[in-house]
Design a protein around this motif. Structure first.
Motif, short mmCIF file in Angstrom:
data_model
loop_
_atom_site.label_atom_id
_atom_site.label_comp_id
_atom_site.label_asym_id
_atom_site.label_seq_id
_atom_site.Cartn_x
_atom_site.Cartn_y
_atom_site.Cartn_z
N GLN A 8 0.82 -1.21 0.00
CA GLN A 8 0.00 0.00 0.00
C GLN A 8 0.85 1.26 0.00
OE1 GLN A 8 -2.51 -0.54 3.41
NE2 GLN A 8 -4.05 -1.72 2.27
N GLU A 12 2.00 3.24 -5.59
CA GLU A 12 2.02 4.38 -6.51
C GLU A 12 3.43 4.61 -7.07
OE1 GLU A 12 0.86 8.96 -5.98
OE2 GLU A 12 -0.61 7.54 -5.19
N ARG A 13 4.41 4.51 -6.21
CA ARG A 13 5.81 4.68 -6.64
C ARG A 13 6.24 3.57 -7.60
NH1 ARG A 13 10.23 3.46 -2.66
NH2 ARG A 13 12.01 3.36 -4.03
N THR A 15 4.29 1.90 -9.66
CA THR A 15 3.65 2.16 -10.94
C THR A 15 4.39 3.27 -11.70
OG1 THR A 15 1.50 1.48 -10.08
CG2 THR A 15 1.48 2.86 -12.05
N ALA A 16 4.77 4.31 -11.00
CA ALA A 16 5.51 5.40 -11.64
C ALA A 16 6.84 4.91 -12.19
CB ALA A 16 5.71 6.55 -10.66
N GLU A 55 4.35 -4.72 -12.04
CA GLU A 55 3.64 -3.60 -12.66
C GLU A 55 4.11 -3.37 -14.09
OE1 GLU A 55 0.75 -0.68 -12.75
OE2 GLU A 55 1.09 -2.31 -11.34
#
Length: 62
Positions: A8, A12-13, A15-16, A55
């Motif tokens: 969690q 986001e990191r 995915t980036a 990812e």
């Protein structure tokens, strides 16, 4: 920290980072796979590198 909490916090990191790697495909050209392998190898901790790898595979299929 549990695996779920780690995911969690870093989803986001990851995915980036995967998007950044994919964006370099045309720039790097035919050596892209070797370049990506090197980039993934340098990511720490290994759990984060695995997240980026998953990812990257997901985005590459899309």
């Amino acid at each position: 920290m549990s695996r779920s909490e780690f995911h969690q916090q870093h989803a986001e990191r990851a995915t980036a980072e995967a998007r950044r790697l994919l964006e370099h495909r045309e720039i790097v050209g035919p050596r892209w796979l070797a370049w990506v392998a090197t980039e993934l190898y340098q990511l720490k901790p290994p759990e984060f590198a695995a997240m980026v790898r998953r990812e990257l595979a997901r985005l590459n299929e899309a």
